[in-house]
Scaffold this motif. Sequence first.
Motif, PDB file in Angstrom:
ATOM      1  N   SER A  43       0.826  -1.201   0.000  1.00 16.61           N
ATOM      2  CA  SER A  43       0.000   0.000   0.000  1.00 16.61           C
ATOM      3  C   SER A  43       0.866   1.259   0.000  1.00 16.61           C
ATOM      4  O   SER A  43       1.787   1.387   0.806  1.00 16.61           O
ATOM      5  N   ILE A  45      -0.164   4.009   0.953  1.00 18.52           N
ATOM      6  CA  ILE A  45      -0.683   4.827   2.045  1.00 18.52           C
ATOM      7  C   ILE A  45      -0.537   4.049   3.348  1.00 18.52           C
ATOM      8  O   ILE A  45      -0.930   2.891   3.441  1.00 18.52           O
ATOM      9  N   TRP A  99      -2.087   0.213  -7.322  1.00 16.74           N
ATOM     10  CA  TRP A  99      -2.882   1.219  -6.628  1.00 16.74           C
ATOM     11  C   TRP A  99      -4.002   0.608  -5.811  1.00 16.74           C
ATOM     12  O   TRP A  99      -4.391   1.133  -4.777  1.00 16.74           O
ATOM     13  N   ALA A 102      -4.144   0.123  -1.976  1.00 17.46           N
ATOM     14  CA  ALA A 102      -4.383   1.275  -1.104  1.00 17.46           C
ATOM     15  C   ALA A 102      -5.850   1.426  -0.722  1.00 17.46           C
ATOM     16  O   ALA A 102      -6.179   2.177   0.193  1.00 17.46           O
ATOM     17  N   ILE A 103      -6.747   0.725  -1.387  1.00 17.97           N
ATOM     18  CA  ILE A 103      -8.186   0.905  -1.162  1.00 17.97           C
ATOM     19  C   ILE A 103      -8.590   0.713   0.310  1.00 17.97           C
ATOM     20  O   ILE A 103      -9.290   1.573   0.857  1.00 17.97           O
ATOM     21  N   VAL A 106      -7.396   3.770   2.313  1.00 13.53           N
ATOM     22  CA  VAL A 106      -8.146   4.978   1.946  1.00 13.53           C
ATOM     23  C   VAL A 106      -9.539   4.929   2.564  1.00 13.53           C
ATOM     24  O   VAL A 106     -10.012   5.921   3.130  1.00 13.53           O
ATOM     25  N   VAL A 107     -10.194   3.787   2.496  1.00 16.40           N
ATOM     26  CA  VAL A 107     -11.527   3.637   3.096  1.00 16.40           C
ATOM     27  C   VAL A 107     -11.450   3.874   4.605  1.00 16.40           C
ATOM     28  O   VAL A 107     -12.298   4.574   5.173  1.00 16.40           O
ATOM     29  N   TRP A 109      -9.294   5.761   6.298  1.00 15.46           N
ATOM     30  CA  TRP A 109      -9.127   7.183   6.573  1.00 15.46           C
ATOM     31  C   TRP A 109     -10.372   7.984   6.242  1.00 15.46           C
ATOM     32  O   TRP A 109     -10.692   8.966   6.930  1.00 15.46           O
ATOM     33  N   ILE A 110     -11.106   7.608   5.226  1.00 13.61           N
ATOM     34  CA  ILE A 110     -12.359   8.296   4.902  1.00 13.61           C
ATOM     35  C   ILE A 110     -13.361   8.121   6.032  1.00 13.61           C
ATOM     36  O   ILE A 110     -14.034   9.072   6.444  1.00 13.61           O
TER      37      ILE A 110
END
Length: 123
Positions: A43, A45, A99, A102-103, A106-107, A109-110
Amino acid sequence: MTLKERAKRLKSDVPAVFLALKDIRTPIAAKVFAALTVAYALSPIDLIPDFIPVLGYLDDLLILPALAAAAIHFIPKDVMEECRQKSEGMWENGKPKKWYFAIPIVVFWIIILLLILKGALWK
């Protein structure tokens, strides 16, 4: 084992865990931990961004080795040894850039940001 030796071992164990993830002899519990380990390793992120002093690198020093150790614990020893042999030099040119690994981060952190906004607007 020194920190440098552990880092070198981790660098060779993550590709082996990746190979064990695809092996049919690997139990489901090991596959779950292996998938988490590989996703976190690839990842772009981090849970804690690297630009945050000390804490940014601390998560890489704690989370990735812990995930790898958990995955290795559940992978049968013969499968892990075979995967270690196959993975020699697998990522010499650097880790793959995918990429979609990273999902989940990202989810995460959202969701955290939405909870913070909800808490701030709720008052």
